[in-house]
Scaffold this motif. Structure first.
Motif, PDB file in Angstrom:
ATOM      1  N   ARG A   1       0.828  -1.197   0.000  1.00  0.00           N
ATOM      2  CA  ARG A   1       0.000   0.000   0.000  1.00  0.00           C
ATOM      3  C   ARG A   1       0.866   1.253   0.000  1.00  0.00           C
ATOM      4  O   ARG A   1       2.010   1.242   0.468  1.00  0.00           O
TER       5      ARG A   1
ATOM      6  N   HIS B   1      -4.138   0.207  -2.217  1.00  0.00           N
ATOM      7  CA  HIS B   1      -3.684  -1.162  -1.966  1.00  0.00           C
ATOM      8  C   HIS B   1      -3.613  -1.882  -3.304  1.00  0.00           C
ATOM      9  O   HIS B   1      -4.420  -1.628  -4.201  1.00  0.00           O
TER      10      HIS B   1
ATOM     11  N   SER C   1      -8.401  -0.337  -4.101  1.00  0.00           N
ATOM     12  CA  SER C   1      -7.631  -1.574  -4.260  1.00  0.00           C
ATOM     13  C   SER C   1      -7.535  -1.846  -5.747  1.00  0.00           C
ATOM     14  O   SER C   1      -8.549  -1.797  -6.473  1.00  0.00           O
TER      15      SER C   1
END
Length: 354
Positions: free
Chosen positions: A71, A87, A134
């Motif tokens: 991250r 992430h 993400s």
């Protein structure tokens, strides 16, 4: 990176002669924080080991050292507050460095290797910005031409986008150039370009693409690029464990340190080093390759490639006026060696069975 206390102590003692010698012999005096841009403090309790660092407009991007997940954090330069976290799907071995990529992206370097056992290291192109996300980010493997190396410095040329890795060796670090075009799933073999200061913990290009700055725990050095001629070195402000360095569009420098709620320092390049940079006759940063890497296009936020933001005035000092490595006095090294020897003797006596 957390290291067992005994190993840390031994490593520090062994490195003492080199740190003392290099700092005293090549320093240009302490850098004073820019009063027009006071330091900020990272507010996010999750930022505990800031190692890599990239400045993009009004934000700074950082990441934790090894031991964290994959991250990166986007932090507001005005407040120190985290405004976004990215992430990506990876299980990194030893994340150590960041470098600018395209607009809204950075390169994350899984390049650390203390035991020097890894046959390949990995760089991943990651989007950054406001908000949490993400992503599935593209990754590329890089291999050294001369065996495994430990490294904590990843640089990207603002003109060509080409990536460079600097090894973390005690005496002299080696600058390695990645291929001009990275291939996914292939052996992207690097080539060695030359040497810079030892124990390098991070580095960055200046916006002109003709200079780089490399730091270790106590000092920084500027080199012309691609010939890697030393233009000057100076002592950095004291930090808990200074590792990160980034260059802004105005050529000022940001410094980060490991530890929770650490300050992000903003400093300027010493006048003598700036003058020596202005006297450089290097024509282009595109050597050793003139082919831009399509997978690492230069960032539009990196600043112009036409030259430094503030060039020297007429009659400015040349590189000869700045500390150079040509024939330094032996006394700093003798002093460093004496200190290191005394510390080693004390260590061995303390470890002796009683």
């Amino acid at each position: 990176m957390r290291i067992p206390m005994r190993e840390l102590l031994i490593g520090t003692l062994i490195g003492t002669p080199f740190l003392v010698g290099a700092t005293v012999a090549q320093s240009d005096g302490p850098v004073v924080a820019d009063p027009d841009a006071p330091s900020i403090t990272f507010q996010d309790p999750d930022i505990i080991e800031s190692s890599g660092l990239v400045v993009r407009g009004g934000r700074v991007v950082t990441m934790n050292d090894s031991g964290d997940t994959a991250r990166v954090f986007a932090v507001d330069l005005a407040t120190g507050e985290t405004v976004g976290v990215t992430h990506w799907s990876a299980d990194p071995e030893d994340l150590e460095a960041l470098a600018p990529a395209g607009p809204g992206e950075v390169w994350a370097g899984d390049i650390g290797d203390n035991p020097r056992e890894r046959s390949a290291i990995t760089v991943t192109r990651v989007p950054v910005g406001p908000g949490d996300r993400s992503v599935d980010a593209p990754a590329y493997e890089l291999t050294y031409p001369d065996g495994a190396r430990d490294a904590e410095s990843l640089l990207s040329d603002p003109v060509t986008g080409r990536l460079y890795v600097v090894s973390k060796d005690s005496m002299r670090g080696t600058v390695y150039a990645a291929p001009a075009q990275l291939q996914a799933g292939a052996d992207n073999r690097m080539e060695a370009l030359g040497s810079v200061l030892g124990l390098a913990t991070d580095g960055a290009f200046f916006p002109d693409g003709k200079h780089i700055v490399v730091r270790n725990y106590t000092s920084a050095s500027v080199y012309s690029f691609p010939d890697l001629t030393l233009r000057g070195s100076w002592v950095l402000p004291a930090q808990r464990q200074g590792e990160g360095i980034a260059v802004a569009a105005d050529d000022s420098i940001y410094l980060s340190s490991e530890g929770a709620h650490q300050e992000l320092l903003h400093v300027t390049v010493p006048a003598k080093v700036r003058a020596a940079m202005g006297s450089t006759t290097t024509s282009s940063s595109t050597s050793p390759s003139t082919t831009a890497n399509p997978s690492s296009s230069p960032s539009s936020e990196s600043g112009p490639a036409s030259g430094p933001a503030s060039g020297p005035a007429s009659g400015a000092a040349t590189s000869a006026d700045v500390d150079q490595p040509g024939d330094p006095s032996p006394w700093p090294w003798i002093l460093g060696g004496a200190l290191g020897l005394a510390a080693l003797v004390a260590l061995f006596r303390s470890l002796r069975p009683r």
